[in-house]
Design a protein around this motif. Structure first.
Motif, short mmCIF file in Angstrom:
data_model
loop_
_atom_site.label_atom_id
_atom_site.label_comp_id
_atom_site.label_asym_id
_atom_site.label_seq_id
_atom_site.Cartn_x
_atom_site.Cartn_y
_atom_site.Cartn_z
N HIS A 169 0.83 -1.20 0.00
CA HIS A 169 0.00 0.00 0.00
C HIS A 169 0.86 1.25 0.00
CE1 HIS A 169 -3.84 -2.07 0.60
NE2 HIS A 169 -3.11 -2.95 1.27
N GLY A 170 0.46 2.22 -0.85
CA GLY A 170 1.14 3.50 -0.92
C GLY A 170 0.23 4.61 -0.44
N GLY A 171 0.54 5.84 -0.83
CA GLY A 171 -0.26 6.98 -0.39
C GLY A 171 -1.55 7.11 -1.16
N ASP B 177 5.55 -6.99 3.29
CA ASP B 177 5.57 -6.30 4.59
C ASP B 177 6.86 -5.51 4.77
OD1 ASP B 177 3.08 -7.29 5.23
OD2 ASP B 177 3.86 -8.94 6.46
N GLN C 188 6.79 -2.49 2.57
CA GLN C 188 5.85 -1.53 3.16
C GLN C 188 6.53 -0.72 4.26
OE1 GLN C 188 2.16 -1.04 2.59
NE2 GLN C 188 3.10 0.77 3.45
N GLN C 189 7.29 -1.38 5.11
CA GLN C 189 7.97 -0.68 6.18
C GLN C 189 9.01 0.30 5.62
OE1 GLN C 189 9.51 -3.47 9.09
NE2 GLN C 189 7.56 -4.57 9.18
N SER C 190 9.69 -0.10 4.55
CA SER C 190 10.67 0.80 3.93
C SER C 190 9.98 2.02 3.32
CB SER C 190 11.44 0.04 2.84
OG SER C 190 12.22 -0.99 3.39
N LEU C 191 8.81 1.80 2.71
CA LEU C 191 8.05 2.92 2.15
C LEU C 191 7.55 3.86 3.24
CD1 LEU C 191 5.97 1.13 -0.62
CD2 LEU C 191 7.89 2.69 -0.95
N ASP C 192 7.11 3.28 4.36
CA ASP C 192 6.65 4.11 5.47
C ASP C 192 7.78 5.02 5.97
OD1 ASP C 192 4.15 2.97 5.33
OD2 ASP C 192 4.51 1.54 6.98
N ALA C 193 9.00 4.50 5.97
CA ALA C 193 10.14 5.31 6.42
C ALA C 193 10.41 6.46 5.45
CB ALA C 193 11.38 4.41 6.52
N ARG D 295 8.11 7.96 3.60
CA ARG D 295 7.04 8.94 3.74
C ARG D 295 7.12 9.67 5.07
NH1 ARG D 295 4.00 4.76 1.33
NH2 ARG D 295 3.21 4.08 3.33
#
Length: 253
Positions: A205-207, A243, A246-251, A253
């Motif tokens: 999931h992205g923004g 997963d 996803q955690q890398s993308l959250d970092a 953002r």
């Protein structure tokens, strides 16, 4: 865990639809695209206008993004962000499974490959970043279609071209498959675009309701059982990688 609140889900779908449109939209278009009656859609639209998330043209009655929506700074992840976040995990997934790895995002009525890791063997391979894939005939295409807020419009308007004997051109069947994908969080395609390839995809999931498909691709006999499902260990590895990405993308953002 409580379920989603239907009114919020509907309002979010309408806001996303109008925010992504290249022109103001009429009530009948909005209602048709999100699958609501005109009466229900109109009530939600009036509330969104009152809250200044949408504007309505007094003369034409068309709806467009409002002041509150336009003022929000929404960061969309581009292909470079995705590749940067995914690279170490996608490389590890390819090594662990012996399969090629693809990441795709929705672009118009197709899925664009934004990251590709070669199958770790000596077979000749070509980098596929930038390639466009059909939404109805690939697992990663079905996945991004299923999670798009514009899926109703896309399902109505997609050209269901037949690529192989395994390609389905049944629009109702595709709609049912999309509902299963949304419920289960997994999409597959078995020799539907290329007779020698299958793929299995899960969401990252992205923004702003954007979803990237993370997929492994290879010969059907290596990805799917006789029942057409991926082996449990392969699916678990794929979801663990999703997963981690996803955690890398959250970092980022």
């Amino acid at each position: 865990m409580p379920g989603s609140i239907q009114a919020i889900v509907r309002a979010t779908a309408i806001v996303d639809l109008i925010a992504r449109s290249d022109r103001p939209m009429q009530l009948r278009e909005i209602a048709a695209d999100v699958g609501l009656s005109k009466t229900t859609a109109h009530g939600i639209l009036r509330t969104l206008v009152d809250l200044e998330y949408l504007d309505q043209d007094d003369e034409a009655g068309r709806y467009s993004p409002g002041a509150r929506l336009m003022s929000q700074e929404v960061v969309e992840l581009d292909g470079n962000d995705l590749r940067s976040a995914a690279m170490p995990w996608a490389d590890a997934l390819a090594s662990a499974t012996g399969l090629s790895v693809l990441m795709t995002t929705l672009e118009g009525q197709e899925a664009r490959i934004v990251h590709h890791v070669f199958r770790p063997d000596d077979t000749p391979q070509t980098l596929r970043v930038g390639e466009l894939l059909p939404l109805h005939a690939t697992g990663c295409g079905k996945l991004v279609l299923a999670y798009s807020p514009l899926r109703e419009r896309l399902l109505r308007n997609l050209t269901l071209e037949r690529f192989t004997r395994g390609t389905s051109t049944d629009r109702a069947g595709l709609a049912a498959a999309i509902e299963r994908i949304r419920a289960e969080g997994i999409a597959t395609a078995n020799a539907e675009c290329d007779p020698d390839l299958a793929d299995v995809a899960v969401p990252v999931h992205g923004g702003r309701a954007n979803v990237t498909a993370l997929a492994v691709q290879g010969p059907p006999e290596e990805l799917l059982t006789r029942q057409g499902a991926p082996p449990a260990d392969l699916l678990a590895e794929l979801r663990r990688t999703a997963d981690a990405v996803q955690q890398s993308l959250d970092a980022i953002r």
